[in-house]
Design a protein around this motif. Sequence first.
Motif, PDB file in Angstrom:
ATOM      1  N   LEU A 350       0.897  -0.950  -0.181  1.00 15.71           N
ATOM      2  CA  LEU A 350       0.053  -0.049  -0.018  1.00 15.71           C
ATOM      3  C   LEU A 350       0.842   1.240  -0.153  1.00 15.71           C
ATOM      4  O   LEU A 350       0.574   2.258  -0.822  1.00 15.71           O
ATOM      5  N   VAL A 359      -4.534   5.207  -4.797  1.00 14.08           N
ATOM      6  CA  VAL A 359      -5.205   4.302  -3.334  1.00 14.08           C
ATOM      7  C   VAL A 359      -5.952   3.483  -3.803  1.00 14.08           C
ATOM      8  O   VAL A 359      -6.760   3.327  -4.834  1.00 14.08           O
ATOM      9  N   VAL A 363      -9.638  -2.367   0.586  1.00 18.25           N
ATOM     10  CA  VAL A 363      -8.677  -2.997   1.272  1.00 18.25           C
ATOM     11  C   VAL A 363      -9.659  -3.992   2.150  1.00 18.25           C
ATOM     12  O   VAL A 363     -10.097  -3.545   3.309  1.00 18.25           O
ATOM     13  N   THR A 384      -9.236   0.753  -7.356  1.00 19.48           N
ATOM     14  CA  THR A 384      -8.253   1.650  -7.136  1.00 19.48           C
ATOM     15  C   THR A 384      -8.352   3.048  -8.064  1.00 19.48           C
ATOM     16  O   THR A 384      -8.638   3.316  -9.191  1.00 19.48           O
ATOM     17  N   ASP A 419      -7.240   3.311   2.970  1.00 19.27           N
ATOM     18  CA  ASP A 419      -6.415   2.029   2.802  1.00 19.27           C
ATOM     19  C   ASP A 419      -5.979   1.794   4.280  1.00 19.27           C
ATOM     20  O   ASP A 419      -5.784   0.711   4.755  1.00 19.27           O
TER      21      ASP A 419
END
Length: 875
Positions: A350, A359, A363, A384, A419
């Motif tokens: 990350l 980003v 997640v 993303t 994230d």
Amino acid sequence: MPADLSFTFANDDFYEPLAEAPPGTRYTPTRMPPGWDRADQDVWTHWSPPQAPPPPDHGWKVHVSSTPGNAPAVLDVVAAACVDLGIPFKHLAGRTYFLLLHGKHASRPQSGKFCALYPADPRQAHEVLRRLEHDLAGVPGPYVLTDRRFGSSRCVSYRYGAFRSRYRLEADGTRTPVMAAADGDEIPDDRRPEFHLPAGVADPFVEAEPDLSDGPVAFHGYTFDAVLQHSNAGGAYRATDATGRQVFLKEARSHVAHSGRDVDAHARLTAEYLVLRALHARAPGLAPEPVDRFDHWEHAYLATELVPGRPLSRWLMANNPAIRVDQPAEAFTDYYRRCGLILDQLRDQLDRLHELGYVFVDVSPRNVLVDDEDRVRLVDFESTQRRDATIQPLATPGFVPPEALSPDGRATLDPVRYDDYGLAAIARMMLVPTIQVAERSPSAVDHVTAALEERAPLPATLWARADRFRGVPAPGPALPSPEAVAAEPHEWLSWLRDHTASALLALAEPDHPRRVFPTIPDGHRSNTRCVAYGSAGVLHALRMAGHPPAPALVTRLRDESLAGWRDIPPGLLFGSAGIAWVLAQEGEWDAAERLLRHAGRHPLVTRSATLGGGSAGLALAELSLYCRTGEESALDRARALLETLPTGEGLTPLLGGDDRSGLAQGRPGVALALYYLGRLTGDDAPLERGLDLLRAELVHAQPWETGALGFRVSARDRRTMPYLYAGSAGYVHVLARYLAWRPDPHLADVLDRCVRGLRVRFTIGGGLFTGQAGMGFVLGETARLLGAPASTEDAVASGRALFHHAVPHATGVRWPGLHGNRLSAELWSGAAGVLLALHQLVDPAPDRLFTLDLPVAERTGQPATTRTGTAPAPV
């Protein structure tokens, strides 16, 4: 859409049908002539022409799909055609319903259907199909998976099915859509996500049926080897390219799964491909290597390298020692070490992604793969986005910052926070299975970590990662500390019981049109009166815990149950027999007897033998009536119900589908009814049959690595459970009674192994039939029946573990329902079941959960506690 997801949009606290959510901007045809009747039902708006004859029961349905942007214009075209031809139709009532029912996780058979038309016959169906093909020429819409497109249209389709809602009631309370076949027999109205014709029906709108080969699917140089998963947005597959290389193929359907600014799955897949190309050029190996992006028909496909490994969620289930039995401290220490390595790798990946200006956003465990060497890769870069863009929070519930759920919060949120929060949530999930509870009740997490510390030291660095974004404490009574509960378990379990009762009483809504107490999706889909999911179970728990229900609640249960007995099964947990039992407890003797007579005439009595919905449950309620009144006719009815049941394999079709195991729908439930018939009559024959059933149930037994025993759910569902509804607890609940009657060394060993399986202290749910409360209840019952002090100690430990699930509230303590997405009051998985279990732990007594041990003791002269007459003390 997952089983309960559609019930989470209308209310932040409780499961409610989607129709309870605001519809958003309403869809209404611009011009409808006078005389057309309008009716809003569920998420649909229905229109019927003046003096229209009733539509046929079934026939050729016409569906019209659309995109969100063209929906109002498409509706006007459809309405004009229906008005001209006099065809009844319906359409989704508003834009919010449209987006939810076309979402990524929406029901695949339902998705794409914006308008549904009900022509009177094939001739009229063909006429409106041809007209709409012309009037909507070139207009795009999602493909309706249950249908066949008509002609050259891109948004008009049809299928053969029921016009009027007609259902077959099942023994578990659910309803199967049905219609009449060509020969008049009742058949399922099959709504699988593919075009399907009932036997004897031919498609009149095509000259010849298309030739569908059964061979391997192959196009664009790829041969599809396996389906990995399906969603409404498209499928995921393992495939082989022309060189023999295995690849991962992701499919995106057009015009579905819209996100912000009406971006659909097709557009997001293209964006994902571009992100992967950019990342692969700058940091090879950080993301899956993009191989290809192509279109086939109306779908888009993305081919990437096939990343080895399994989703982190499966890795956790396979490796977390907390969710297994009797694991040594070394197992926890090694597990924590491995968790730290996985989190380190994710943090590094990350950080690299952030340095490149992106980003990940989503997640979550499903987007992390772990291989056999615990090497980790991020996959599924659909969410993303650039750090400098306006972030669209396409993230998994529970892994997205709470402030991102509101437009104002998103506007000021640092994109990296998505994230960081997701990574912390993964760390928390590694330690705390009840991740939804952790968001509502941060103090409950302290009880989880204290229980973990009893097994092995919890590394401070790992816990710091998991507790980085601790939620705001809920209003209401503060939970006691884990140390206080350990020191004075009786005091604090009593406290928890009393606060649970207070919150449960406050949840009653006597005038609510659909239910009295909040329930789970299964309750909304079946009925909100029964013992398992409805008011009967809640009233029973309150009565057992010393809180007689308000007369108005009993009156409503009585009146609705007598009026609607045909609409629910006859059995104990899901139907009329259990309601009759509860009404009798409340002094409604006449209503209880009438309800049992009605249940005895129900067609499902001969179709189901189960305790939950069928004849075993009805027989047990009849035995309860006999014990209360001494009416021999009730005993005769119970005997007749059970003696006519087939033996051996002949019983299997009368159990739950796919040879279900367990107390609710399997052999142990039937054995429980046989046990009480034998004990109350002095006849050993029913008892011998029950023992045979318990031995036959062992076909579902699955040993665990520490010698414990669980049970698979069914012959098809291979999940191994320790719970009351299906699993070790339900088996022990019945077997302990048989062993108290007649010792059996082999079955005693089986019981010991099952009891070992009930020592799990870290469960997904806290409920009676589906979680921790049921295991504690059964452990306490086993101690009572067999004089087993160790089971009493285990029951106390199980009661302490209920604090893992407790949610403080201004009215007391609330409890999550099944799957934990929302709170609930019902007996099956919610607050009522926890209340019953807590009261049994604090103040043990016979027959709190629809058993007849005290009447058996009175008739046989034997104690209702243990074989030696020694009752365990309260905790």
